[in-house]
Design a protein around this motif. Structure first.
Motif, PDB file in Angstrom:
ATOM      1  N   CYS A  34       0.824  -1.211   0.000  1.00 17.72           N
ATOM      2  CA  CYS A  34       0.000   0.000   0.000  1.00 17.72           C
ATOM      3  C   CYS A  34       0.859   1.262   0.000  1.00 17.72           C
ATOM      4  O   CYS A  34       0.529   2.255  -0.660  1.00 17.72           O
ATOM      5  CB  CYS A  34      -0.934   0.002   1.209  1.00 17.72           C
ATOM      6  SG  CYS A  34      -2.195  -1.302   1.190  1.00 17.72           S
ATOM      7  N   VAL A  35       1.959   1.242   0.760  1.00 11.27           N
ATOM      8  CA  VAL A  35       2.849   2.407   0.833  1.00 11.27           C
ATOM      9  C   VAL A  35       3.518   2.653  -0.511  1.00 11.27           C
ATOM     10  O   VAL A  35       3.636   3.796  -0.974  1.00 11.27           O
ATOM     11  CB  VAL A  35       3.920   2.214   1.927  1.00 11.27           C
ATOM     12  CG1 VAL A  35       4.950   3.348   1.885  1.00 11.27           C
ATOM     13  CG2 VAL A  35       3.280   2.145   3.305  1.00 11.27           C
ATOM     14  N   ARG A  36       3.958   1.586  -1.163  1.00 11.26           N
ATOM     15  CA  ARG A  36       4.739   1.714  -2.404  1.00 11.26           C
ATOM     16  C   ARG A  36       3.886   1.834  -3.660  1.00 11.26           C
ATOM     17  O   ARG A  36       4.387   2.229  -4.712  1.00 11.26           O
ATOM     18  CB  ARG A  36       5.659   0.500  -2.557  1.00 11.26           C
ATOM     19  CG  ARG A  36       6.708   0.340  -1.450  1.00 11.26           C
ATOM     20  CD  ARG A  36       7.674   1.483  -1.425  1.00 11.26           C
ATOM     21  NE  ARG A  36       8.849   1.210  -0.599  1.00 11.26           N
ATOM     22  CZ  ARG A  36       9.536   2.136   0.035  1.00 11.26           C
ATOM     23  NH1 ARG A  36       9.148   3.404  -0.031  1.00 11.26           N
ATOM     24  NH2 ARG A  36      10.601   1.820   0.754  1.00 11.26           N
ATOM     25  N   ARG A  37       2.606   1.482  -3.577  1.00  6.45           N
ATOM     26  CA  ARG A  37       1.760   1.438  -4.774  1.00  6.45           C
ATOM     27  C   ARG A  37       1.700   2.809  -5.457  1.00  6.45           C
ATOM     28  O   ARG A  37       1.513   3.835  -4.797  1.00  6.45           O
ATOM     29  CB  ARG A  37       0.358   0.980  -4.404  1.00  6.45           C
ATOM     30  CG  ARG A  37      -0.543   0.684  -5.615  1.00  6.45           C
ATOM     31  CD  ARG A  37      -1.974   0.502  -5.183  1.00  6.45           C
ATOM     32  NE  ARG A  37      -2.097  -0.454  -4.098  1.00  6.45           N
ATOM     33  CZ  ARG A  37      -3.056  -0.412  -3.201  1.00  6.45           C
ATOM     34  NH1 ARG A  37      -3.954   0.553  -3.229  1.00  6.45           N
ATOM     35  NH2 ARG A  37      -3.127  -1.330  -2.250  1.00  6.45           N
ATOM     36  N   ALA A  38       1.839   2.792  -6.759  1.00  7.92           N
ATOM     37  CA  ALA A  38       1.798   4.033  -7.536  1.00  7.92           C
ATOM     38  C   ALA A  38       0.821   3.883  -8.692  1.00  7.92           C
ATOM     39  O   ALA A  38       0.576   2.772  -9.185  1.00  7.92           O
ATOM     40  CB  ALA A  38       3.186   4.387  -8.060  1.00  7.92           C
ATOM     41  N   GLY A  39       0.238   4.994  -9.116  1.00  8.49           N
ATOM     42  CA  GLY A  39      -0.680   4.994 -10.243  1.00  8.49           C
ATOM     43  C   GLY A  39       0.058   5.067 -11.564  1.00  8.49           C
ATOM     44  O   GLY A  39       1.291   4.988 -11.627  1.00  8.49           O
ATOM     45  N   LYS A  40      -0.703   5.240 -12.647  1.00  8.25           N
ATOM     46  CA  LYS A  40      -0.113   5.252 -13.988  1.00  8.25           C
ATOM     47  C   LYS A  40       0.856   6.409 -14.176  1.00  8.25           C
ATOM     48  O   LYS A  40       1.835   6.298 -14.911  1.00  8.25           O
ATOM     49  CB  LYS A  40      -1.232   5.319 -15.032  1.00  8.25           C
ATOM     50  CG  LYS A  40      -2.076   4.049 -15.102  1.00  8.25           C
ATOM     51  CD  LYS A  40      -3.162   4.171 -16.163  1.00  8.25           C
ATOM     52  CE  LYS A  40      -4.003   2.891 -16.217  1.00  8.25           C
ATOM     53  NZ  LYS A  40      -5.106   3.003 -17.215  1.00  8.25           N
ATOM     54  N   ALA A  41       0.586   7.516 -13.501  1.00  6.40           N
ATOM     55  CA  ALA A  41       1.462   8.688 -13.647  1.00  6.40           C
ATOM     56  C   ALA A  41       2.719   8.567 -12.796  1.00  6.40           C
ATOM     57  O   ALA A  41       3.578   9.444 -12.815  1.00  6.40           O
ATOM     58  CB  ALA A  41       0.705   9.957 -13.279  1.00  6.40           C
ATOM     59  N   GLY A  42       2.832   7.475 -12.027  1.00  2.00           N
ATOM     60  CA  GLY A  42       4.016   7.278 -11.191  1.00  2.00           C
ATOM     61  C   GLY A  42       3.893   7.892  -9.818  1.00  2.00           C
ATOM     62  O   GLY A  42       4.805   7.768  -8.993  1.00  2.00           O
ATOM     63  N   ARG A  43       2.758   8.546  -9.543  1.00  4.82           N
ATOM     64  CA  ARG A  43       2.561   9.170  -8.230  1.00  4.82           C
ATOM     65  C   ARG A  43       2.012   8.134  -7.256  1.00  4.82           C
ATOM     66  O   ARG A  43       1.183   7.312  -7.617  1.00  4.82           O
ATOM     67  CB  ARG A  43       1.571  10.330  -8.354  1.00  4.82           C
ATOM     68  CG  ARG A  43       1.375  11.135  -7.075  1.00  4.82           C
ATOM     69  CD  ARG A  43       0.405  12.301  -7.322  1.00  4.82           C
ATOM     70  NE  ARG A  43       0.272  13.131  -6.135  1.00  4.82           N
ATOM     71  CZ  ARG A  43      -0.582  12.891  -5.150  1.00  4.82           C
ATOM     72  NH1 ARG A  43      -1.370  11.845  -5.216  1.00  4.82           N
ATOM     73  NH2 ARG A  43      -0.653  13.708  -4.112  1.00  4.82           N
ATOM     74  N   HIS A  44       2.508   8.180  -6.017  1.00  5.58           N
ATOM     75  CA  HIS A  44       2.016   7.244  -5.002  1.00  5.58           C
ATOM     76  C   HIS A  44       0.508   7.404  -4.828  1.00  5.58           C
ATOM     77  O   HIS A  44      -0.013   8.519  -4.811  1.00  5.58           O
ATOM     78  CB  HIS A  44       2.709   7.488  -3.656  1.00  5.58           C
ATOM     79  CG  HIS A  44       4.113   6.962  -3.608  1.00  5.58           C
ATOM     80  ND1 HIS A  44       5.206   7.786  -3.441  1.00  5.58           N
ATOM     81  CD2 HIS A  44       4.603   5.699  -3.723  1.00  5.58           C
ATOM     82  CE1 HIS A  44       6.312   7.057  -3.435  1.00  5.58           C
ATOM     83  NE2 HIS A  44       5.968   5.787  -3.612  1.00  5.58           N
ATOM     84  N   GLU A  45      -0.173   6.275  -4.687  1.00  5.38           N
ATOM     85  CA  GLU A  45      -1.629   6.321  -4.525  1.00  5.38           C
ATOM     86  C   GLU A  45      -2.008   6.985  -3.216  1.00  5.38           C
ATOM     87  O   GLU A  45      -3.034   7.665  -3.128  1.00  5.38           O
ATOM     88  CB  GLU A  45      -2.199   4.904  -4.585  1.00  5.38           C
ATOM     89  CG  GLU A  45      -3.708   4.862  -4.587  1.00  5.38           C
ATOM     90  CD  GLU A  45      -4.268   3.506  -4.949  1.00  5.38           C
ATOM     91  OE1 GLU A  45      -5.435   3.243  -4.589  1.00  5.38           O
ATOM     92  OE2 GLU A  45      -3.559   2.700  -5.569  1.00  5.38           O
ATOM     93  N   TYR A  46      -1.190   6.775  -2.167  1.00  2.46           N
ATOM     94  CA  TYR A  46      -1.452   7.398  -0.872  1.00  2.46           C
ATOM     95  C   TYR A  46      -0.295   8.314  -0.492  1.00  2.46           C
ATOM     96  O   TYR A  46       0.877   7.949  -0.634  1.00  2.46           O
ATOM     97  CB  TYR A  46      -1.646   6.330   0.210  1.00  2.46           C
ATOM     98  CG  TYR A  46      -2.889   5.493  -0.001  1.00  2.46           C
ATOM     99  CD1 TYR A  46      -4.152   6.025   0.255  1.00  2.46           C
ATOM    100  CD2 TYR A  46      -2.796   4.181  -0.458  1.00  2.46           C
ATOM    101  CE1 TYR A  46      -5.300   5.269   0.057  1.00  2.46           C
ATOM    102  CE2 TYR A  46      -3.940   3.414  -0.664  1.00  2.46           C
ATOM    103  CZ  TYR A  46      -5.191   3.968  -0.407  1.00  2.46           C
ATOM    104  OH  TYR A  46      -6.319   3.220  -0.611  1.00  2.46           O
TER     105      TYR A  46
END
Length: 330
Positions: free
Chosen positions: A134-146
């Protein structure tokens, strides 16, 4: 050392622990709201199967998915996740071994319980591994989800064992996906991205346990963050009167004169009761001052939260979050 430091502001995983009964889940929830203030997206995670977050926010029990539970001032959002070890293992098997169907079969056979009994460290690796994802997850733009993740962790007596994945994995796996997963968890937990906060009360046992936990965290190379001093009550006597009153020296005549000046005429029995209350209050204040001095030995940032006389509900969580924002939490 007071306030929220720049170093803490850079952390992305905030682990919250404390002796049982100190209010660590309440503090974790308030911290999540504070961190979300101003338009940020924060995930609040629990790992003890207590559904404490759902109870605090007065919502249905959390499933094994990230559910929106609150908005924060300024357009922020708090989501919550209750991590279940069995669900995490099934997810893990499906992710690394493509065993989704087989994993469900294993669950029916009781193999998951067998596996975590055989290798107790596996349970904590699965839980912390999900938090890491959850901490490392990033969206398509490379920005962290949280922007931040707040973990309501086990109590101080068990938190180092829970977080010390290196030791848990020593005899469990030498190679393969489980080893890779644990290495990623170790890297996160021992980095500047993680801070382990401690919740304490101004009482001897919680303070001692907090100091012991700080020493254990240091020994395990895990970074202590801030100490949240919960349920702080303001003194009701002038500071100059605390020491004499704690020693039993309360001027009853002066107290009666003050009451009369306020339009209150009390009998001797009521006056004696007020004197006793003043002594008890002064003794408590002195003990709390000594507890503060002990906590100062940890040399960590300290943030005080007030006692909520009407109990803790959703409105109270926002009140506590506002206090934390005022103390510099961001």
């Amino acid at each position: 050392m007071n306030g929220w430091t720049d170093e803490l502001a850079r952390a992305r995983l905030h682990v919250v622990t404390g002796k049982g009964g100190t209010g660590k889940t309440t503090v974790a929830a308030a911290l999540a709201l504070a961190l979300a203030t101003g338009g940020r997206r924060v995930l609040l995670v629990e790992v003890e199967n207590r559904q404490g977050i759902a109870q605090l926010f007065d919502c249905a029990p959390l499933p094994y998915s990230e559910e929106r539970i609150a908005s924060a001032p300024g357009g922020g959002e708090v989501r919550a996740l209750a991590v279940d070890p069995e669900a995490a293992l099934l997810e893990y098997l499906d992710m690394f071994y493509n065993l989704g169907f087989a994993g469900r079969t294993l669950r029916r056979m009781g193999a998951i319980e067998f596996a975590t009994t055989l290798a107790p460290g596996l349970r904590d690796v699965l839980l912390t591994g999900k938090v890491k994802e959850c901490v490392r997850r990033a969206g398509k733009a490379g920005r962290h989800e949280y922007d931040a993740v707040v973990l309501d962790a086990p109590p101080t007596g068990r938190v180092v064992r829970f977080l010390d994945v290196t030791r848990a994995m020593a005899d469990l796996a030498k190679v393969g996906p489980i080893k890779g997963q644990s290495d990623g968890v170790v890297q996160l937990l021992h980095s500047g991205d993680t801070a382990v906060h401690l919740v304490a009360l101004l009482e001897e046992m919680p303070v001692r346990e907090t100091l012991d936990a700080v020493a254990e965290l240091d020994a395990a190379d895990l970074r202590p963050g801030a100490v949240f001093v919960n349920r702080v009550r303001p003194p009701r006597l002038p500071s100059r009167s605390i020491a004499p009153a704690a020693a039993g020296d309360v001027d009853g005549a002066a107290l009666r004169a003050g009451l009369l000046a306020a339009g209150l005429d009390v009998d001797d029995e009521v006056l004696a009761g007020l004197v006793d209350e003043a002594v008890e209050h002064a003794v408590r204040v002195r003990m709390e001052e000594q507890a503060k001095d002990l906590l100062a030995e940890a040399d960590l940032p300290s943030l005080e939260l007030p006692e909520l006389t009407d109990g803790v509900d959703v409105a109270a969580l926002y009140e506590l979050a506002e206090v934390l924002v005022g103390r510099g939490v961001r």
